[in-house]
Design an enzyme around this catalytic site. Sequence first.
Site, PDB file in Angstrom:
ATOM      1  N   HIS A  65      40.111  43.823  46.054  1.00 27.85           N
ATOM      2  CA  HIS A  65      41.026  43.124  47.102  1.00 27.85           C
ATOM      3  C   HIS A  65      41.912  42.320  46.525  1.00 27.85           C
ATOM      4  O   HIS A  65      42.570  41.666  47.226  1.00 27.85           O
ATOM      5  CB  HIS A  65      39.997  42.488  48.089  1.00 27.85           C
ATOM      6  CG  HIS A  65      38.980  43.390  48.536  1.00 27.85           C
ATOM      7  ND1 HIS A  65      39.403  44.189  49.818  1.00 27.85           N
ATOM      8  CD2 HIS A  65      37.733  43.822  48.387  1.00 27.85           C
ATOM      9  CE1 HIS A  65      38.184  44.971  50.042  1.00 27.85           C
ATOM     10  NE2 HIS A  65      37.426  44.672  49.185  1.00 27.85           N
ATOM     11  N   ARG A  66      42.038  42.139  45.231  1.00 24.54           N
ATOM     12  CA  ARG A  66      42.986  41.091  44.730  1.00 24.54           C
ATOM     13  C   ARG A  66      44.506  41.445  45.071  1.00 24.54           C
ATOM     14  O   ARG A  66      45.346  40.655  45.538  1.00 24.54           O
ATOM     15  CB  ARG A  66      42.951  40.974  43.127  1.00 24.54           C
ATOM     16  CG  ARG A  66      43.835  39.909  42.679  1.00 24.54           C
ATOM     17  CD  ARG A  66      43.906  40.035  41.119  1.00 24.54           C
ATOM     18  NE  ARG A  66      42.726  40.228  40.561  1.00 24.54           N
ATOM     19  CZ  ARG A  66      41.950  39.158  39.970  1.00 24.54           C
ATOM     20  NH1 ARG A  66      42.749  37.917  40.053  1.00 24.54           N
ATOM     21  NH2 ARG A  66      40.980  39.148  39.093  1.00 24.54           N
ATOM     22  N   ALA A  67      44.660  42.802  45.154  1.00 21.23           N
ATOM     23  CA  ALA A  67      45.973  43.362  45.203  1.00 21.23           C
ATOM     24  C   ALA A  67      46.452  42.977  46.709  1.00 21.23           C
ATOM     25  O   ALA A  67      47.529  42.609  46.924  1.00 21.23           O
ATOM     26  CB  ALA A  67      46.133  44.709  45.153  1.00 21.23           C
TER      27      ALA A  67
END
Lengths: 737, 331
Positions: free
Chosen positions: A257-259
Amino acid sequence: MTSQTPIPLRVADSPEPEGFRFPVSAMVAQESLCLAIQLLAVEPRIGGLLVQGEKGTGKSTLIRSATALFFDKPLRTLPLNATEDRLVGGVDLGATLETGVIHAAPGLMAEANGGVIYVDEINLLGDHLVDVLLDASQSQMVRVHRDGIDRVDQARFVLVGSMNPEEGALRPQLLDRFGLSVSLTQVEDVAQRVAIMETQLGVDRDPHAVLAQFWAKDQALRARVDRARRLVDQVRVPLPVLRFIADLCLNAHVAGHRADVILTMAAKAHCALDGRWKVTEDDCISVAEFVLAHRRRHIGAKGESHPNSPLEEGTSGQGTDDETANGSGDDGHDGDEGGSSQGQGEGSSAQDDSGMTGDTSSADAQGGTGERDTGDAASAPSAPVRRDDQGDAVREEAGQTSFLPQSNPPASDGDQPPEPLGDPYRVTPIQLRRDRITRNQAGRRFHSRTMGRQGRKMRAEPTSSALDLSLIDTIRAAAMHQQARRMHGIGRPDLAITIQPEDWRKALRVRKVGSCVLFVVDASGSMGAKGRMLASKGAVLSLLLDAYVRRDQVGLIAFRREGAEVLLPFTHAIERATRELATLPTGGRTPLAAGLIMAQEHVQGAMRKDPTLRPLVVVVTDGRANTLPRGWGDPNRQGAVTNLLHPPNRSDPTITPVQEPIEGASVRQVTLAVARQVGQLPHVTWVVVDAGEHSNVQSGRGAELAQALGGAYYSFTSLKRDDLVAVTHSQLAACNA
Amino acid sequence: MPKKGQAMSTPMYPFSAIVGQEEMKLGLILSVLSPQLSGILIRGEKGTAKSTAVRALAALMPHQIEMGNTPFHLTQAEYATYGQDLGLEAGLTPQRVPCRVVDLPVGSTEDRVCGTIDVQAAIGEGKKQFEPGILASAHRALLYVDEVNLLDDHLVDVLLDAAAMGMNTVEREGISITHPARFSLIGTMNPEEGELRPQLLDRFGMCVTVTGEQDPNMRVEVIQRRMAFEDNPERFIAQWEEADDALSEQIADAKARISEVVVERSTLETIAKTCLDANVDGHRADLMMMRAAIAIAAWLGHNKVEETDLHQAARLVLPHRMRRNPLSQIH
């Protein structure tokens, strides 16, 4: 003897006065990089920026100018040769010596807190430094726990890295750490290129004038960033826009989910730069490429990685993709195609590139280019085209490769179109044993002591040289003598510690170093049959991936028709090897001996440069040698053969030359004789990967060749399996013993 | 302070006495005229007067102004910015000194190149002191690397770093220091011994390939002059002094003229088209070709860059930048 005329100061003086930064608004066609840096300045939590681009695209110039303009704290440069203690923090030398109590000094990461750390050529940064950087950028803290110091400093910094993908790819973990990435390509538009030259000419001649000219524009940019900084916390992201962001990320098949989070931050920063309070879908689209380009994964129909992005597969254990490596590979390819199509498009009579074909001597080619550049750039080259008659003698200068472009020769009879690259698979590492030789290069093939000052400290040992002292160990050694020395009045009374030469200690460091792997690939006609070439390319590709991860240098030699050619001298640029491999055509006879001799030449050349090298030569062939180097056995051409076997300027006493061929010996016998000969080369490990099919591998031609070379033997199937490790381990252990 | 290149005790073969090798000589002179060309790579076999020419060049170098007699060779502006951080005393005055040729031996250690902490001062006197390296002496000078293709990878990285930044940053052993390091790189190499990394290759503004003279008369001339030099260097040097002086004056004149050379827009367009056509990487080729053409024009006394200047510039700038087509021919 020199002129008495005084030289005007402004000419002899430095071209760029100190403090000169190329005005950001004067940079032509670099808007995306400029925007990315502004986003970081507005929202530092985005975390970092990776700039990729060919050499000479103005990467570091713009990065330095833009960070200076948009950030308050000056940029800190991390040189590739920095020591770990400077990056992390270590002993404050002056204070420690004066007081006798160990004082800590903050490292570069702590000093850069709130600012920017810039690493040029970040793909070449030593692993031990990369690990430390990663750790700190993740935790935003730097913890020093070494040399008697234990402290924690805050380290919130923006990491900006630049790299040229030609020099090798970046580790995927590090790639994912960069919030944003930008790829710079060269400008193809003539008017823009002229504008770039005009600006640079202005800077060369009168930098102050250029600064003055663009000052107002730069200040306006800065004001915009300042406003956005105040605004960014109030910017709201409506729910539908958040959905939109999630969709963008899902479609890009990103990992984790970093993006999503970073894309949201970047969109907010973009919105704030624009002076608005509500993020729109357009904001997201404007910044999406920065966030997704290096994270995007291609999910093919088979649910596998993109087939033509070899590097991504081999390194994807972490769940991230090496999209950049893939992208840049494609770029290079496009560029090449663009070049040739351009030539045709101009309708010139000769192929555009043909001026550089054939003869590879640079002197000739230089003449050719000289004529090429006449006023009318579009005109066809008038340089004479000297095309070798196909199948001409083996290169006399073994190991020499053209440094000038060569055009693709028209497919001549017998050539089959290049086989596509096979699907890569994971090979289990071929490891070389650690030895006691101290080495200097970087990499991950095997552990080695290093004489460089990189690497992790293993222990300290006494030294007579005051260079590269390990201070803490030196003080430790001196500590026990302090009382005695004070009693005898040795040393200076104003210093707390008296150190004598016998206390000197230097650090002995260990790091992993790479090796060099040379691929010798059979590209003869017989390899085209039954998908052998496809399988061979798959095998080489897989080994290349392995080499990439281990930071090996790789080289590529192909043999077919009448001889062998070095397609790629030893290089770290695995991508280039992959490209060469992809376009390797097959056809003609099998001059296996020529391939072996050229491999010997090339490896010897590399070892002359670095005697500690322990090269690995991987020969991929079906072993069906059916021709000897041109001129072998022909009394009129003896010269060429002698040349090949005893090349000029190559006298290495460790190699006894191959005997002249026995009258009537078969190609197979001579080839095996050559193999036995080159197999004697000390410190070189030979591996044969058999491309043939044999019911009984042990009696096959490949096995025969491996035996003659004194090397290990693999079939394609054994290469894929884990038993490779066991076999090679014992093999290499034997070699190193 | 070591001032390599000028304090040579052995007699040096005069530059103007070198027979032939016109392109190499031109390239070397251009490197002196225009530091922004960032140097020249000389490729060629052994015994083609590569090193002789570079060393001889030192005698022809014009003068420049630097502040005081320090190991950092700073300009006035740099002195104002860095003087204090580098521990230089205040109030140094400008001095006229000859430009230098500084040697970078292939076997150098990293700390010799970058500079390092002066450990003896640290331990003996408890002082943290920076000991400047070769990059400091190379500032505003020609940095000469013989056999540049044999340079260790980590030294290449250091050089590239400094060349890209125009600065040398040292972050090691408790030292944190930055000093200017802008130099023209002069490298020689024998291609038989291996190629250069593309990134480093691109750093050289120009590249020439030298070969031995093929004309027997010229070869005889080479032998005669060399023998005359070997037999009586002082007399030989005296014989050529006038020619060398004239050349030196010519260099100084051209250097003074270089910023007045006119470059027309159509010329720049030709450069851009040529570089696009040659399929080079990035923009450095355009900039280098422009600078080389200007320097050639200044050298030949042209008021503006002419077409012949462009041709010559292309020959020096382009060949080593053209991308190798991967679809290369297999014999």
